[in-house]
Design a protein around this motif. Sequence first.
Motif, PDB file in Angstrom:
ATOM      1  N   GLU A 261       0.622  -1.118   0.005  1.00 40.53           N
ATOM      2  CA  GLU A 261      -0.017   0.072  -0.003  1.00 40.53           C
ATOM      3  C   GLU A 261       0.835   1.167  -0.135  1.00 40.53           C
ATOM      4  O   GLU A 261       0.555   2.285  -0.539  1.00 40.53           O
ATOM      5  CB  GLU A 261      -0.724   0.137   1.374  1.00 40.53           C
ATOM      6  CG  GLU A 261      -1.996  -1.184   1.276  1.00 40.53           C
ATOM      7  CD  GLU A 261      -3.346  -0.552   0.226  1.00 40.53           C
ATOM      8  OE1 GLU A 261      -3.261   0.500  -0.361  1.00 40.53           O
ATOM      9  OE2 GLU A 261      -3.910  -1.498  -0.042  1.00 40.53           O
ATOM     10  N   LEU A 262       2.001   1.148   0.577  1.00 46.20           N
ATOM     11  CA  LEU A 262       2.876   2.476   0.957  1.00 46.20           C
ATOM     12  C   LEU A 262       3.594   2.450  -0.668  1.00 46.20           C
ATOM     13  O   LEU A 262       3.564   3.740  -1.181  1.00 46.20           O
ATOM     14  CB  LEU A 262       4.101   2.285   1.929  1.00 46.20           C
ATOM     15  CG  LEU A 262       5.157   3.244   1.791  1.00 46.20           C
ATOM     16  CD1 LEU A 262       4.637   4.415   1.952  1.00 46.20           C
ATOM     17  CD2 LEU A 262       6.332   2.679   2.609  1.00 46.20           C
ATOM     18  N   ILE A 263       3.698   1.487  -1.294  1.00 47.04           N
ATOM     19  CA  ILE A 263       4.522   1.397  -2.539  1.00 47.04           C
ATOM     20  C   ILE A 263       3.379   2.003  -3.691  1.00 47.04           C
ATOM     21  O   ILE A 263       3.676   2.876  -4.550  1.00 47.04           O
ATOM     22  CB  ILE A 263       4.784   0.124  -3.201  1.00 47.04           C
ATOM     23  CG1 ILE A 263       6.034  -0.406  -2.265  1.00 47.04           C
ATOM     24  CG2 ILE A 263       5.256   0.100  -4.487  1.00 47.04           C
ATOM     25  CD1 ILE A 263       6.426  -1.767  -2.336  1.00 47.04           C
ATOM     26  N   ALA A 264       2.154   1.581  -3.435  1.00 47.61           N
ATOM     27  CA  ALA A 264       1.078   2.270  -4.442  1.00 47.61           C
ATOM     28  C   ALA A 264       0.857   3.624  -4.132  1.00 47.61           C
ATOM     29  O   ALA A 264       0.711   4.436  -5.012  1.00 47.61           O
ATOM     30  CB  ALA A 264      -0.228   1.522  -4.011  1.00 47.61           C
ATOM     31  N   ASN A 265       0.864   4.046  -2.907  1.00 46.71           N
ATOM     32  CA  ASN A 265       0.877   5.469  -2.548  1.00 46.71           C
ATOM     33  C   ASN A 265       2.045   6.164  -3.115  1.00 46.71           C
ATOM     34  O   ASN A 265       1.688   7.472  -3.594  1.00 46.71           O
ATOM     35  CB  ASN A 265       0.969   5.765  -1.081  1.00 46.71           C
ATOM     36  CG  ASN A 265      -0.480   5.345  -0.504  1.00 46.71           C
ATOM     37  OD1 ASN A 265      -1.421   5.091  -1.040  1.00 46.71           O
ATOM     38  ND2 ASN A 265      -0.368   5.110   0.780  1.00 46.71           N
ATOM     39  N   ARG A 266       2.902   5.750  -3.302  1.00 51.78           N
ATOM     40  CA  ARG A 266       4.505   6.487  -3.784  1.00 51.78           C
ATOM     41  C   ARG A 266       4.359   6.640  -5.027  1.00 51.78           C
ATOM     42  O   ARG A 266       4.277   7.629  -5.760  1.00 51.78           O
ATOM     43  CB  ARG A 266       5.712   5.744  -3.320  1.00 51.78           C
ATOM     44  CG  ARG A 266       6.089   5.826  -1.993  1.00 51.78           C
ATOM     45  CD  ARG A 266       7.254   5.070  -1.666  1.00 51.78           C
ATOM     46  NE  ARG A 266       7.846   5.143  -0.196  1.00 51.78           N
ATOM     47  CZ  ARG A 266       8.689   4.422   0.346  1.00 51.78           C
ATOM     48  NH1 ARG A 266       9.073   3.549   0.069  1.00 51.78           N
ATOM     49  NH2 ARG A 266       9.027   5.115   1.528  1.00 51.78           N
ATOM     50  N   ILE A 267       3.678   5.591  -5.816  1.00 54.55           N
ATOM     51  CA  ILE A 267       3.710   5.692  -7.468  1.00 54.55           C
ATOM     52  C   ILE A 267       2.459   6.502  -7.713  1.00 54.55           C
ATOM     53  O   ILE A 267       2.437   7.428  -8.247  1.00 54.55           O
ATOM     54  CB  ILE A 267       2.871   3.941  -7.815  1.00 54.55           C
ATOM     55  CG1 ILE A 267       4.319   3.214  -7.780  1.00 54.55           C
ATOM     56  CG2 ILE A 267       2.769   4.271  -9.394  1.00 54.55           C
ATOM     57  CD1 ILE A 267       3.742   1.759  -8.099  1.00 54.55           C
ATOM     58  N   GLY A 268       1.477   6.607  -7.137  1.00 50.58           N
ATOM     59  CA  GLY A 268       0.257   7.334  -6.945  1.00 50.58           C
ATOM     60  C   GLY A 268       0.590   9.070  -7.003  1.00 50.58           C
ATOM     61  O   GLY A 268       0.003  10.071  -7.542  1.00 50.58           O
ATOM     62  N   ASN A 269       1.485   9.359  -5.865  1.00 51.94           N
ATOM     63  CA  ASN A 269       2.067  10.655  -5.721  1.00 51.94           C
ATOM     64  C   ASN A 269       2.581  11.295  -7.014  1.00 51.94           C
ATOM     65  O   ASN A 269       2.405  12.327  -7.404  1.00 51.94           O
ATOM     66  CB  ASN A 269       3.224  10.712  -4.494  1.00 51.94           C
ATOM     67  CG  ASN A 269       2.691  10.741  -3.220  1.00 51.94           C
ATOM     68  OD1 ASN A 269       1.276  10.884  -3.057  1.00 51.94           O
ATOM     69  ND2 ASN A 269       3.338  10.364  -2.360  1.00 51.94           N
ATOM     70  N   TYR A 270       3.393  10.465  -7.834  1.00 53.62           N
ATOM     71  CA  TYR A 270       3.827  10.856  -9.035  1.00 53.62           C
ATOM     72  C   TYR A 270       2.741  10.939 -10.284  1.00 53.62           C
ATOM     73  O   TYR A 270       2.832  11.899 -10.792  1.00 53.62           O
ATOM     74  CB  TYR A 270       5.052  10.161  -9.548  1.00 53.62           C
ATOM     75  CG  TYR A 270       6.571  10.264  -8.595  1.00 53.62           C
ATOM     76  CD1 TYR A 270       7.044  11.347  -8.858  1.00 53.62           C
ATOM     77  CD2 TYR A 270       6.510   9.574  -7.571  1.00 53.62           C
ATOM     78  CE1 TYR A 270       8.266  11.523  -8.102  1.00 53.62           C
ATOM     79  CE2 TYR A 270       7.679  10.100  -6.698  1.00 53.62           C
ATOM     80  CZ  TYR A 270       8.394  11.046  -7.162  1.00 53.62           C
ATOM     81  OH  TYR A 270       9.558  11.277  -6.300  1.00 53.62           O
ATOM     82  N   ALA A 271       2.034   9.671 -10.206  1.00 53.92           N
ATOM     83  CA  ALA A 271       0.935   9.591 -11.135  1.00 53.92           C
ATOM     84  C   ALA A 271       0.138  10.732 -11.270  1.00 53.92           C
ATOM     85  O   ALA A 271      -0.361  11.247 -12.333  1.00 53.92           O
ATOM     86  CB  ALA A 271       0.336   8.279 -11.461  1.00 53.92           C
TER      87      ALA A 271
END
Length: 321
Positions: A261-271
């Motif tokens: 979930e943290l990884i998904a959030n990090r991806i989402g911050n950029y996307a």
Amino acid sequence: MIWIKGRSVERYYATYVKDRLAGFGGTGNTFVYQDLVDFPNLAKRVFSDPGRSRRKTPACNGPITVADAGAVRADVENLRAAVGDEKPGYAFVTAASPGVISLFFRNDYYPSQDAYLEAIATAMRSEYETIVAGGFDLQVDCPDLAMGRHIQYASLDLATFRKRAYAHVEALNHALSNIPPERVRIHLCWGNYEGPHHCDVPLADIVDIAFAVRANSISFEAANPRHGHEWALFEIVKLPPDKVLIPGVVESKSNFVEHPELIANRIGNYAKLVGRENVIAGSDCGFGTWVGQAAVDPDVVWAKFAAMAEGARIASKRFWS
């Protein structure tokens, strides 16, 4: 995505070039990491790493020419054998940038640093082109554009460092001139070692320099505590239309396995800021930068990659639901 790098003699991401290029037979180089100066006990631990302690960095003391053209062809064949019948989305082979070569190998021969960079770039051109001609993408490792600030150019002010970094980019672009930018990615790194990193140059001060490279994709550290906040830079910096970001979403110096979930959030911050189609998940840096590196247990590395894949699936569902 598959990464592999075979080395003929010394197995280190940048200093391998001394076994492929002629001209490096001088005395060894010494390095001062600015962030470690105030922490001498930690510096001893960092430099006593089994892999780093074996690193050989003889100065350039003669004209630089290609001495072993077959080594890069062996790299390509190693990757082709590793891929086998699999059909990855893409696969890439790494190579050192002219700038990082100049960082590790002191110039004792050429009349100027610019002439030295030009000679390195001319010699490395064939390695870059052989990788792409072999059917793989090229990743050029460019820690000189970030780590170089607190090692190679620590004594310079920021403006002068930026001029030197642009000179590194000009040399690299010369070497890449025959390769389509969409076949090239660069890796930006502040040093894959467990240090305080409080002297790291901010991404904001170098992102335009990274954009100037003839490369479609930019991989960079974005998960570790010193750079995890820099996604917010893209609230004010517009991503050029021909660029793709590959932020690190798992840390390469810690045995913590990041939660998906943290990884998904990090991806989402950029996307959210640059567009979902312009982001690829990556790791901060390599987990095997040199033979003997022991920062992260190999089994933990695979667990991190599994978490990254799951996090990417979660992020994809959020953005393509």
